[in-house]
Write an enzyme that holds these catalytic residues in place. Structure first.
Site, PDB file in Angstrom:
ATOM      1  N   GLY A 434      20.484  39.364  30.510  1.00  0.00           N
ATOM      2  CA  GLY A 434      21.477  37.890  29.828  1.00  0.00           C
ATOM      3  C   GLY A 434      23.128  38.941  29.700  1.00  0.00           C
ATOM      4  N   GLU A 437      27.351  37.016  34.335  1.00  0.00           N
ATOM      5  CA  GLU A 437      28.058  35.540  34.649  1.00  0.00           C
ATOM      6  C   GLU A 437      26.481  34.758  35.468  1.00  0.00           C
ATOM      7  OE1 GLU A 437      30.235  34.014  34.159  1.00  0.00           O
ATOM      8  OE2 GLU A 437      31.156  35.766  32.544  1.00  0.00           O
ATOM      9  N   LYS A 452      39.745  38.784  32.453  1.00  0.00           N
ATOM     10  CA  LYS A 452      40.008  39.631  31.080  1.00  0.00           C
ATOM     11  C   LYS A 452      41.075  40.192  30.757  1.00  0.00           C
ATOM     12  CE  LYS A 452      34.737  39.598  29.995  1.00  0.00           C
ATOM     13  NZ  LYS A 452      33.970  40.260  30.063  1.00  0.00           N
TER      14      LYS A 452
END
Length: 583
Positions: A434, A437, A452
């Protein structure tokens, strides 16, 4: 008698003691429990009136008397009148001319039109009155006839008629001895995006009345009741879109903390809407979080348009829209919510990294409509990166340089890749756990890191676009072609390339890190060899690190470091933003 209509306000409470005049005011503004003419004889003789509940005859009820024996709140009650029409007459020809108001009221009186509320600007340039909507047509005819000459000669504008209005009134004898009541009233309404069309307050200061749209009246009464009677807690209504890995963790965390928030922060946090790509679920009283998955599975089909429309139509106070997706279509609707004073908390990076004009527009809407737009988890998951940057800027510091490792995925991959296990297998492990993306190429290709560092640069005050950021990508071009499954096949084909990258760094006793930087208005991202004396060298697992070099931290930077990926920490960052909205 109650502090508000209990059909609209579940927390409305009984008014134990109330004066004659307060009762008359409340009844005039919609409180149906009493009829004003019935109070008049008792008031003249000083006879107290006890109003009891038919269904609870043993309950104390409400005592109406000349001077209440038991001191109550500053505000006694909140009431409202619906089906109101606002008539506005204005024009330069009214200024300094006696008799305009007299002619207006005579025209209305001639048609037996009752005036509920009157307000006039001190410039005498305009006057408006509120009447019952049923009288609107004959009132307009009467006023048009009375001022026909002035309208034709341009001295007065044609009568402006606004239907679908309501009046909300705060009533209380103690208001005259307390300052700031009107301020609290208008501030509470303003924070929730409720526009006030007209205001009236008598010299007795017993009543403050505001005319607003009928569509806002229920929300307004709840907002005011919370502001003046529910000091014990504040209610937050949360709508979550994206109920997958991170969204599911967020719902679990909210469920776990609901009682704590109520007891320690006086915050009643309710999830009133949940949606995924297939279904959407609403419950104005709060969704049962013990069985939300089953309820969602059995709910109506998902439509983003209907989901947003429902949020706006429900018009609940202190509403928060939480986007836990990576969907561009969802990010494209933020402006609709912010312009309706619905706060937006975005885990989704697409809006904040969209073209600068859109980013600035969203920030502007947030400020204009007093609706927070928060996206802390766009950078560093649950780490306080954007919050720290904003605190530096707000306190007068200036950013000289930012250096950072901003991808938990890439850090995890390069910390676990040693040339023995295939690069593709390590990336697949990161996706399975997890950290990536939905499309891992956004991480490995550098796009996510570019977003970012651009967001950080923008929050630092720089006007910057994606095309202004240089990207020293390490991923072969063929890996970007086809599907995600094709991507893994291509990575396997290029194992020798990835191994050579690792060996080149190891030969120099360095580690591979994908580093982002911003300095002198320029931003760049790319794979670097990191020596052992670097702050980035001892960065393990999925950790992120951000170094802020500022005027106050010129040589030894301010460092934010910690886990920068994972469903739990990302959900906690989103949760923290929701709490910030409440504050």
């Amino acid at each position: 008698m109650m502090t508000a209509d209990p059909r609209w306000v579940p927390n409305a409470r009984t008014i134990p003691n109330i004066s004659y005049r307060e009762a008359m005011e409340l009844s005039h503004f919609g409180a149906k429990v009493i009829y004003p003419p019935t109070i008049q004889p008792a008031m003249q003789k000083g006879i107290s009136i006890s109003v009891k509940n038919t269904f609870e005859p043993e309950a104390a009820g409400s005592l109406i008397e000349a001077i209440p024996q038991i001191a109550g709140d500053i505000i006694t009650g909140i009431s409202s009148i619906n089906h109101v029409t606002l008539l506005s007459l204005e024009g330069s020809g009214m200024v300094g001319i006696p008799g305009f108001s007299k002619r207006l009221f005579e025209a209305l009186a001639g048609e037996k039109v009752n005036v509920i509320l009157i307000t006039q600007s001190s410039s005498e340039h305009s006057i408006c009155v509120a009447i019952n909507t049923v009288d609107a047509e004959k009132a307009k005819r009467a006023v048009d006839t009375a001022f026909d000459y002035e309208v034709k000669t341009g001295k007065v504008e044609p009568l402006k008629v606004e239907h679908d209005q309501s009046i909300v009134a705060l009533v209380g004898d103690k208001m005259k001895s307390h300052t700031g009541i009107a301020g609290r009233m208008f501030n509470a309404l303003g924070r929730n995006g409720i526009n006030i069309r007209a205001i009236a307050q008598g010299s007795s200061e017993r009543n403050i009345s505001a005319v607003l749209a009928y569509s806002d009246v229920k929300k307004a009464v709840n907002v005011l009741h919370e502001a003046f009677f529910e000091s014990t807690h504040k209610q937050l209504n949360v709508y979550i879109i994206g109920a997958g890995n991170v969204g599911g963790k967020l719902i679990e965390q909210i469920k776990q903390q609901q009682q704590y928030l109520l007891e320690n922060l006086n915050l009643q946090l309710r999830i009133t809407g949940i949606a995924n790509s297939r279904k959407m679920l609403f419950n104005e009283d709060g969704i049962n979080l013990d069985q939300w998955k089953d309820s969602l599975a059995q709910s109506e089909a998902m439509s983003l348009t209907n989901f947003i429309t429902t949020i706006i139509h429900k018009n609940l106070r202190n509403s928060v829209f939480v986007d836990v997706t990576a969907n561009a279509e969802v990010a494209s609707v933020y402006h609709k919510l912010l312009s309706k004073s619905v706060a937006v908390v975005a885990c989704n990076k697409i809006a904040a990294s969209s073209p600068f004009v859109n980013y600035r527009h969203l920030k502007s809407l947030s400020k204009e409509f007093n609706a927070p737009f928060l996206f802390e988890t766009n950078v560093g998951a649950g780490l306080p990166v954007i919050g720290t940057l904003n605190d530096l800027i707000k306190s007068g510091d200036k950013i000289n340089k930012i250096q950072a490792v901003l991808s938990g995925t890439l850090n995890f991959v390069f910390n676990n890749y040693d040339g023995k296990t295939s690069f593709a297998a390590v990336v697949k492990q990161a996706q399975d756990e997890g950290y990536t993306e939905p499309d891992p190429r956004l991480d490995l290709g550098g796009t996510d890191v570019m977003r970012k560092i651009m967001i950080l640069a923008r929050e630092a005050g720089e006007i910057i676009e994606m095309e202004n950021i240089s990207n020293n990508s390490f991923l072969p071009e063929s890996c970007f072609e086809g599907t995600v499954a094709d991507f893994y096949i291509e990575m396997a084909k290029h194992e020798a390339h990835f191994k050579s990258l690792y060996e080149a760094a190891a030969k120099e006793n360095c580690k591979l890190k994908f580093v982002a930087s911003f300095e002198d208005g320029k931003a760049a991202v790319g794979l670097q060899h990191i020596p052992s004396n670097s702050d980035f060298y001892h960065l393990y697992g999925k950790d992120n690190i951000v170094l802020f070099y500022t005027q106050r931290y010129p040589e030894q930077p301010l460092v934010v470091k910690g886990a920068g990926a994972g469903a739990d920490v990302t959900a906690s960052g989103v949760f923290a933003d929701i709490i910030r909205v409440a504050r």
